[in-house]
Scaffold this active site. Structure first.
Site, PDB file in Angstrom:
ATOM      1  CG  ASN A 155       0.544   8.198  15.288  1.00 44.59           C
ATOM      2  OD1 ASN A 155       0.151   7.321  14.519  1.00 44.59           O
ATOM      3  ND2 ASN A 155       1.585   8.025  16.071  1.00 44.59           N
ATOM      4  CE  LYS A 178     -10.157   1.436   8.796  1.00 44.36           C
ATOM      5  NZ  LYS A 178     -10.025   2.895   8.929  1.00 44.36           N
ATOM      6  N   PRO A 179      -6.707   3.580   5.918  1.00 45.16           N
ATOM      7  CG  PRO A 179      -7.053   5.667   4.914  1.00 45.16           C
ATOM      8  CD  PRO A 179      -7.280   4.189   4.704  1.00 45.16           C
ATOM      9  CB  THR A 233      -1.693  -2.727  22.795  1.00 47.63           C
ATOM     10  OG1 THR A 233      -0.405  -2.135  22.611  1.00 47.63           O
ATOM     11  CG2 THR A 233      -1.531  -4.133  23.345  1.00 47.63           C
ATOM     12  CG  LEU A 247      -4.070 -20.754   9.860  1.00 42.02           C
ATOM     13  CD1 LEU A 247      -3.983 -22.147   9.259  1.00 42.02           C
ATOM     14  CD2 LEU A 247      -3.138 -20.661  11.077  1.00 42.02           C
ATOM     15  CD  GLU A 253       6.098  -2.090  13.808  1.00 44.20           C
ATOM     16  OE1 GLU A 253       6.293  -1.596  14.949  1.00 44.20           O
ATOM     17  OE2 GLU A 253       6.987  -2.638  13.144  1.00 44.20           O
ATOM     18  N   GLY A 255       1.245  -0.215  20.499  1.00 45.15           N
ATOM     19  CA  GLY A 255       1.499   0.938  21.370  1.00 45.15           C
ATOM     20  C   GLY A 255       2.874   0.930  22.017  1.00 45.15           C
ATOM     21  CB  CYS A 287       4.056   4.461  18.559  1.00 44.43           C
ATOM     22  SG  CYS A 287       5.071   4.579  17.073  1.00 44.43           S
ATOM     23  CD  GLU A 389       0.321   4.190  23.232  1.00 42.69           C
ATOM     24  OE1 GLU A 389      -0.726   3.555  23.013  1.00 42.69           O
ATOM     25  OE2 GLU A 389       1.219   4.320  22.374  1.00 42.69           O
ATOM     26  N   GLY A 462       3.996  -5.404  20.157  1.00 44.58           N
ATOM     27  CA  GLY A 462       3.805  -6.140  18.912  1.00 44.58           C
ATOM     28  C   GLY A 462       5.008  -6.958  18.494  1.00 44.58           C
ATOM     29  CD  GLU A 466       5.835  -1.533   9.728  1.00 49.00           C
ATOM     30  OE1 GLU A 466       5.709  -0.485  10.381  1.00 49.00           O
ATOM     31  OE2 GLU A 466       4.972  -1.978   8.953  1.00 49.00           O
TER      32      GLU A 466
HETATM   33  P1  NAD Z   1      -6.341   2.227  16.614  1.00 51.63           P
HETATM   34  O1  NAD Z   1      -5.883   0.889  17.067  1.00 51.63           O
HETATM   35  O2  NAD Z   1      -7.554   2.790  17.215  1.00 51.63           O
HETATM   36  O3  NAD Z   1      -6.587   2.211  15.035  1.00 51.63           O
HETATM   37  C1  NAD Z   1      -5.579   1.767  14.132  1.00 51.63           C
HETATM   38  C2  NAD Z   1      -6.241   1.382  12.825  1.00 51.63           C
HETATM   39  O4  NAD Z   1      -7.057   0.226  13.058  1.00 51.63           O
HETATM   40  C3  NAD Z   1      -7.167   2.457  12.259  1.00 51.63           C
HETATM   41  O5  NAD Z   1      -7.090   2.472  10.863  1.00 51.63           O
HETATM   42  C4  NAD Z   1      -8.538   1.967  12.704  1.00 51.63           C
HETATM   43  O6  NAD Z   1      -9.584   2.466  11.912  1.00 51.63           O
HETATM   44  C5  NAD Z   1      -8.360   0.472  12.554  1.00 51.63           C
HETATM   45  N1  NAD Z   1      -9.321  -0.344  13.311  1.00 51.63           N
HETATM   46  C6  NAD Z   1     -10.036  -0.016  14.408  1.00 51.63           C
HETATM   47  N2  NAD Z   1     -10.837  -1.055  14.773  1.00 51.63           N
HETATM   48  C7  NAD Z   1     -10.587  -2.057  13.902  1.00 51.63           C
HETATM   49  C8  NAD Z   1     -11.087  -3.390  13.769  1.00 51.63           C
HETATM   50  N3  NAD Z   1     -12.009  -3.888  14.573  1.00 51.63           N
HETATM   51  N4  NAD Z   1     -10.590  -4.138  12.769  1.00 51.63           N
HETATM   52  C9  NAD Z   1      -9.627  -3.658  11.934  1.00 51.63           C
HETATM   53  N5  NAD Z   1      -9.141  -2.397  11.995  1.00 51.63           N
HETATM   54  C10 NAD Z   1      -9.618  -1.611  12.977  1.00 51.63           C
HETATM   55  O7  NAD Z   1      -5.079   3.205  16.808  1.00 51.63           O
HETATM   56  P2  NAD Z   1      -5.035   4.790  16.661  1.00 51.63           P
HETATM   57  O8  NAD Z   1      -5.749   5.403  17.815  1.00 51.63           O
HETATM   58  O9  NAD Z   1      -5.391   5.198  15.278  1.00 51.63           O
HETATM   59  O10 NAD Z   1      -3.454   5.051  16.795  1.00 51.63           O
HETATM   60  C11 NAD Z   1      -2.802   5.201  18.011  1.00 51.63           C
HETATM   61  C12 NAD Z   1      -2.139   3.926  18.427  1.00 51.63           C
HETATM   62  O11 NAD Z   1      -1.256   3.458  17.404  1.00 51.63           O
HETATM   63  C13 NAD Z   1      -1.256   4.113  19.649  1.00 51.63           C
HETATM   64  O12 NAD Z   1      -1.432   3.028  20.513  1.00 51.63           O
HETATM   65  C14 NAD Z   1       0.149   4.120  19.075  1.00 51.63           C
HETATM   66  O13 NAD Z   1       1.162   3.744  19.981  1.00 51.63           O
HETATM   67  C15 NAD Z   1       0.017   3.143  17.958  1.00 51.63           C
HETATM   68  N6  NAD Z   1       1.082   3.338  16.984  1.00 51.63           N
HETATM   69  C16 NAD Z   1       2.054   2.391  16.891  1.00 51.63           C
HETATM   70  C17 NAD Z   1       3.107   2.581  15.995  1.00 51.63           C
HETATM   71  C18 NAD Z   1       4.216   1.570  15.855  1.00 51.63           C
HETATM   72  O14 NAD Z   1       4.979   1.669  14.918  1.00 51.63           O
HETATM   73  N7  NAD Z   1       4.319   0.614  16.744  1.00 51.63           N
HETATM   74  C19 NAD Z   1       3.149   3.728  15.203  1.00 51.63           C
HETATM   75  C20 NAD Z   1       2.123   4.673  15.343  1.00 51.63           C
HETATM   76  C21 NAD Z   1       1.079   4.479  16.237  1.00 51.63           C
END
Ligand code: NAD
Length: 486
Positions: A155, A178-179, A233, A247, A253, A255, A287, A389, A462, A466
């Site tokens: 996002n 890793k984006p 989450t 470890l 960070e 949802g 988020c 969410e 979480g 940050e």
């Molecule tokens: P997501 O959890 O689907 O993906 C996040 C990242 O994790 C991506 O780069 C994805 O490719 C990677 N990923 C997916 N499976 C993985 C695995 N098995 N191992 C390691 N990495 C893996 O989240 P999303 O849909 O991209 O983003 C939306 C979510 O992010 C929402 O829940 C939102 O609230 C949260 N978010 C939180 C914050 C915060 O600061 N707390 C900020 C922005 C977004």
């Protein structure tokens, strides 16, 4: 198909080189639903190479840089972000559907400010002297953690990668980023920009690809010293569990599902303004958005009336139009999720105050992933649209009768990222803020975020913080040195 990125930049960034792969990831423009380009899709072997490059770079000249040296590099990154603002806005808008009029002041400026702030923090890697009962000189120093795996969501690609990479570099770490698979363009562009700013090869590496492949390999890699994860989450739980086995130090960070409480003494116009901003910002894919509006009963119907008038007037449409405030959702999948929640709420008897479906848009935009900002009343706290969410432009509105009830409702989900309250009563503002279970609380506004002000979650949102000096601390380890004076 045209290239979305400037020539030569669609490859992974490993050890200062752009590595093209045969396997590709499609880049979809959310405003039209069309595939407009493709980029490299990494695999576990690229993660291995990136971690090896980061480890080697962390043992090279980078580890001997002073905070002042790194500060200069971070300032240069900040300058280069501003110099390349137009290109970064184009990429974020194409990739995520962000309205260009907001992307420059929000995404690009936040990223530039983040590097500038961390440039200052880099010069504060101080230790301290401790007094002990024995004849000894005891002091602490702060050291970088090592190789940081920065995993970011779809996002806010530029902002959230900066939120991790800037403090990690300030502290002298090296990074593998890793984006999100759907929105990787700005990360690849930044990979070159870091090199242009004088970051040595291997200090920041970028591996694009699927979460379950590249993210998983990175999480499990024994060469990673810290996992800085932002995302859902569900995936965060998995990432924390894997890191626990290894470890590996973690920051999570996750949802959010924030409540915004409007007390009857609030300035109603300003409170509704904050409420609208809280749920339409970034098309609700925020988020720290405020999707749950709690209104003290005497104001309930008044607030619904103002929302019914105001929300349909928020400019929605082509993200390339500078006047647009609400663009498309970032993917077809995200729109389906949002639609699912709203349809379920309607079937359970929710009142649709406005929105509730896809807008009719002309030409190419007809196939974009748009969803009208939606306000729902007559919902219950247990309805999924309230309890979970949604991550889209959907606001639920519920009445309350007392301060205690408002606090109980606000704290009534497992999440705890942000919260807000609108009131003219200063004592109530502080009292309620202290009772809200959230990492950040806004009073009489929403989304006032700055690199100096820490944020992070409680509960299912979480842990770790940050922004602020807290961010630098989370990328360092303290070492104690005790020198006998006997
Ligand atoms: P997501 O959890 O689907 O993906 C996040 C990242 O994790 C991506 O780069 C994805 O490719 C990677 N990923 C997916 N499976 C993985 C695995 N098995 N191992 C390691 N990495 C893996 O989240 P999303 O849909 O991209 O983003 C939306 C979510 O992010 C929402 O829940 C939102 O609230 C949260 N978010 C939180 C914050 C915060 O600061 N707390 C900020 C922005 C977004």
């Amino acid at each position: 198909m045209t290239d979305a990125l400037p020539a030569g930049l669609s490859g992974l960034v490993i050890d200062g080189r752009h590595v093209e792969t045969a396997e590709r990831l499609d880049v979809v423009d959310p405003a039209t639903g069309r595939v407009v380009a493709d980029i490299s899709r990494g695999g576990p072997e690229h993660v291995d190479a990136a971690v090896a490059a980061a480890r080697a770079a962390g043992e090279g000249p980078w580890v001997r840089t002073t905070g002042r040296d790194r500060s200069k590099v971070l300032l240069r990154i900040s300058e280069l972000i501003r110099e390349n603002a137009e290109e970064l806005v184009r990429l974020e808008s194409l990739d995520v559907g962000k309205p260009v009029g907001l992307c420059r002041p929000v995404d690009v400026e936040t990223a530039a400010e983040q590097y500038a702030y961390c440039a200052a923090l880099a010069q504060t890697m101080d230790g301290s002297v401790r007094s002990t009962p024995f004849p000894a000189h005891a002091y602490t120093v702060r050291e970088p953690v090592g190789v940081v795996a920065a995993i970011t969501p779809f996002n806010f690609p530029l902002v959230l990668s900066s939120t991790k990479i800037a403090p990690a570099l300030a502290a002298g770490n090296t990074v593998v980023h890793k984006p999100a698979a759907d929105t990787s363009l700005s990360a690849l562009f930044m990979g070159q920009l870091f090199l242009d700013a004088g970051v040595p090869a291997g200090v920041v590496n970028v591996v694009t690809g699927a979460g379950g492949v590249v993210g998983e390999a990175l999480l499990r890699h024994p060469g990673v010293d810290k996992v800085a994860f932002t995302g859902s989450t569900e995936v965060g739980r998995h990432a924390a569990a894997v890191s626990g086995e290894n470890l590996t130090q973690v920051t999570m960070e996750l949802g959010g599902n924030a409540a915004n409480i409007v007390f009857a003494d609030a300035d109603v116009e300003s409170a509704v303004g904050a409420a609208v901003k809280a749920f339409v910002f970034n098309t609700g894919q925020f988020c720290m958005g405020g999707p749950r509006l709690l209104v003290e009963r005497p104001l309930y119907e008044t607030v619904l009336g103002i929302l019914a008038q105001a929300v349909p007037g928020v400019p929605l449409g082509d993200p390339r139009d500078p006047a647009t405030v609400v663009g498309p959702l970032a993917s077809a999948r995200q729109r389906e999720i949002v639609e699912g929640y709203v349809e379920q709420a309607k079937a359970s008897g929710a009142r649709v105050v406005c929105g509730g479906g896809r807008p009719d848009l002309p030409g190419d935009l007809a196939d974009g992933f748009f969803y009208s900002p939606t306000v729902l009343a007559d919902v219950k706290s247990t309805d999924p649209v309230v309890a979970e969410e949604v991550f889209g432009p959907v606001l639920t509105v519920q009445p309350f009768d007392s301060e205690d009830e408002a606090v109980e409702m606000a704290n009534g989900t497992p999440y705890g990222l942000a919260a807000g309250l609108q009131t003219r009563d200063v004592a109530r503002a502080h009292r309620v803020a202290s009772r809200l279970r959230a990492g950040i609380v806004w009073v009489n506004d929403w989304a006032l975020l700055d690199p100096a002000v820490p944020f992070g979650g409680v509960g299912a949102s979480g842990f770790g913080r940050e922004y602020g000096p807290e961010a630098l601390a989370s990328y360092t380890r303290t070492k104690s040195v005790v020198v006998s004076l006997a």
